[in-house]
Design an enzyme around this catalytic site. Structure first.
Site, PDB file in Angstrom:
ATOM      1  N   MET A  46     -12.326   4.263   0.082  1.00  0.00           N
ATOM      2  CA  MET A  46     -12.856   4.553   1.296  1.00  0.00           C
ATOM      3  C   MET A  46     -13.532   6.037   1.185  1.00  0.00           C
ATOM      4  O   MET A  46     -12.997   6.880   1.822  1.00  0.00           O
ATOM      5  CB  MET A  46     -11.832   4.609   2.282  1.00  0.00           C
ATOM      6  N   HIS A 101      -8.573   1.024  -3.791  1.00  0.00           N
ATOM      7  CA  HIS A 101      -9.234   0.747  -2.505  1.00  0.00           C
ATOM      8  C   HIS A 101     -10.147   2.125  -2.071  1.00  0.00           C
ATOM      9  O   HIS A 101      -9.421   3.043  -1.709  1.00  0.00           O
ATOM     10  CB  HIS A 101      -8.631   0.183  -1.510  1.00  0.00           C
ATOM     11  N   ASP A 110      -4.933   3.646  -1.872  1.00  0.00           N
ATOM     12  CA  ASP A 110      -5.920   3.960  -0.837  1.00  0.00           C
ATOM     13  C   ASP A 110      -6.677   5.339  -0.963  1.00  0.00           C
ATOM     14  O   ASP A 110      -5.851   6.382  -0.599  1.00  0.00           O
ATOM     15  CB  ASP A 110      -5.554   3.795   0.600  1.00  0.00           C
ATOM     16  N   SER A 135       0.730  -1.197  -0.134  1.00  0.00           N
ATOM     17  CA  SER A 135       0.003  -0.111   0.070  1.00  0.00           C
ATOM     18  C   SER A 135       0.814   1.176   0.102  1.00  0.00           C
ATOM     19  O   SER A 135       1.621   1.466   0.913  1.00  0.00           O
ATOM     20  CB  SER A 135      -1.034  -0.002   1.053  1.00  0.00           C
ATOM     21  N   ASP A 191      -6.530  -6.748   4.682  1.00  0.00           N
ATOM     22  CA  ASP A 191      -5.846  -5.318   4.573  1.00  0.00           C
ATOM     23  C   ASP A 191      -5.741  -4.774   6.030  1.00  0.00           C
ATOM     24  O   ASP A 191      -7.013  -4.617   6.475  1.00  0.00           O
ATOM     25  CB  ASP A 191      -6.447  -4.373   3.614  1.00  0.00           C
ATOM     26  N   MET A 251      -8.955   7.900   0.061  1.00  0.00           N
ATOM     27  CA  MET A 251      -9.954   8.332   1.518  1.00  0.00           C
ATOM     28  C   MET A 251     -10.430   9.850   1.272  1.00  0.00           C
ATOM     29  O   MET A 251      -9.802  10.700   0.651  1.00  0.00           O
ATOM     30  CB  MET A 251      -9.237   8.161   2.571  1.00  0.00           C
ATOM     31  N   MET A 270     -11.431  -6.085   5.881  1.00  0.00           N
ATOM     32  CA  MET A 270     -10.663  -5.202   6.463  1.00  0.00           C
ATOM     33  C   MET A 270     -10.180  -5.638   8.043  1.00  0.00           C
ATOM     34  O   MET A 270     -11.137  -6.253   8.713  1.00  0.00           O
ATOM     35  CB  MET A 270     -11.424  -3.817   6.933  1.00  0.00           C
ATOM     36  N   HIS A 316      -1.379  -1.166  -4.166  1.00  0.00           N
ATOM     37  CA  HIS A 316      -2.630  -1.073  -3.401  1.00  0.00           C
ATOM     38  C   HIS A 316      -2.726   0.629  -3.217  1.00  0.00           C
ATOM     39  O   HIS A 316      -1.793   1.398  -2.715  1.00  0.00           O
ATOM     40  CB  HIS A 316      -2.680  -1.748  -2.080  1.00  0.00           C
TER      41      HIS A 316
HETATM   42  C1  DX5 Z   1      -6.217   1.284   5.972  1.00  0.00           C
HETATM   43  C2  DX5 Z   1      -5.732   1.100   4.401  1.00  0.00           C
HETATM   44  C3  DX5 Z   1      -4.693   0.027   4.285  1.00  0.00           C
HETATM   45  C4  DX5 Z   1      -3.484   0.568   4.994  1.00  0.00           C
HETATM   46  C5  DX5 Z   1      -2.849  -0.439   5.417  1.00  0.00           C
HETATM   47  O1  DX5 Z   1      -7.202   1.991   5.957  1.00  0.00           O
HETATM   48  O2  DX5 Z   1      -7.107   0.336   3.652  1.00  0.00           O
HETATM   49  O3  DX5 Z   1      -4.534  -0.216   2.971  1.00  0.00           O
HETATM   50  O4  DX5 Z   1      -2.539   1.141   3.976  1.00  0.00           O
HETATM   51  O5  DX5 Z   1      -1.829  -0.231   6.107  1.00  0.00           O
HETATM   52  P1  DX5 Z   1      -0.929  -1.021   7.176  1.00  0.00           P
HETATM   53  O6  DX5 Z   1      -0.286  -2.288   6.497  1.00  0.00           O
HETATM   54  O7  DX5 Z   1       0.335  -0.246   7.491  1.00  0.00           O
HETATM   55  O8  DX5 Z   1      -1.790  -1.452   8.326  1.00  0.00           O
HETATM   56 ZN    ZN Z   2      -6.410  -0.340   1.825  1.00  0.00          ZN
END
Ligand code: DX5
Ligand code: ZN
Length: 222
Positions: free
Chosen positions: A69, A67, A36, A9, A176, A38, A138, A34
């Protein structure tokens, strides 16, 4: 592609060196990148949009695993697919018309995934398994990298594996959050096939070696 998918990620990458960081994990054997996304509404943090997906797409030949969010994720489908996303994974918690949205993602020529929070029951996706290329369980509450793995996730992954198998689904089962040397073997044993790791890989002294270490912990020892 190997049967164990390791997806670094970029949330934990050094953004000033993003291209180099991606090249390093790609050379180190990463399977997907990956990303993320947000929005500060569904989760209490802000990250990237289409511009960064485009940047990642240009920086690697690996699948770009996005991903989302965000609330109203459908607002971004066209732009993110145009930017080069390989897969869009959305949250049922903010997608009341999940069937329509997964179908729409696939119509755009993209793979479709559903991600469920630790407090969300697996049953929320039980009627759309045929529409899923990926189910993401998750193992932290989404929003930040570097959080502690929630132990109850192992049993949830096991039940998710049973649900997918019973439906004859070949969807990836992804986990994840808090994935590390300490946690990956348990979720692999429970039936996960794809593993997101941010902090464990990008904070490691040698990210390539860490990817290999995580992968090796998933192999069955006979
Ligand atoms: C969390 C994200 C993850 C995050 C994971 O909200 O969706 O993808 O980057 O990070 P680690 O592996 O550090 O928990
Ligand atoms: Zn993620």
């Amino acid at each position: 592609m190997s049967s164990v998918v390791i997806a670094p990620s970029i949330l934990s990458a050094d953004f000033a060196r993003l291209g180099d960081e991606i090249a390093q994990v790609e050379a180190g054997g990463a399977d997907w990148i990956h990303v993320d996304v947000m929005d500060g509404r569904f989760v209490p943090n802000l990250t990237f949009g289409a511009k960064v997906i485009d940047t990642v797409r240009r920086a690697t030949s690996l699948p770009v695993d996005v991903h989302l969010m965000v609330v109203e994720p459908e607002r971004y489908f066209d732009d993110f697919v145009a930017a080069g996303a390989t897969r869009l994974t959305i949250h049922p918690e903010v997608s009341p018309h999940l069937h329509r949205q997964l179908t729409r993602i696939r119509e755009l020529g993209c793979e479709a995934g559903a991600a469920i929070n630790p407090s969300t029951p697996l049953s929320v996706v039980s009627e759309v398994i045929a529409e899923l290329d990926l189910l993401l369980v998750m193992s932290v509450n989404p929003g930040f990298g570097g959080q502690q793995f929630i132990p109850a996730s192992v049993d949830k992954v096991r039940r998710a594996r049973a649900m997918l198998d019973a439906a004859g689904s070949e969807a990836w089962l992804q986990v994840d959050g808090g994935i590390s040397r300490e946690t990956i073997a348990d979720v692999w044993d429970a039936g996960a096939t794809a593993f997101v790791a941010g902090n464990a890989i990008f904070a490691a002294a040698d990210p390539a070696a860490e990817i290999e270490m995580l992968r090796s912990l998933c192999r069955v020892v006979v």
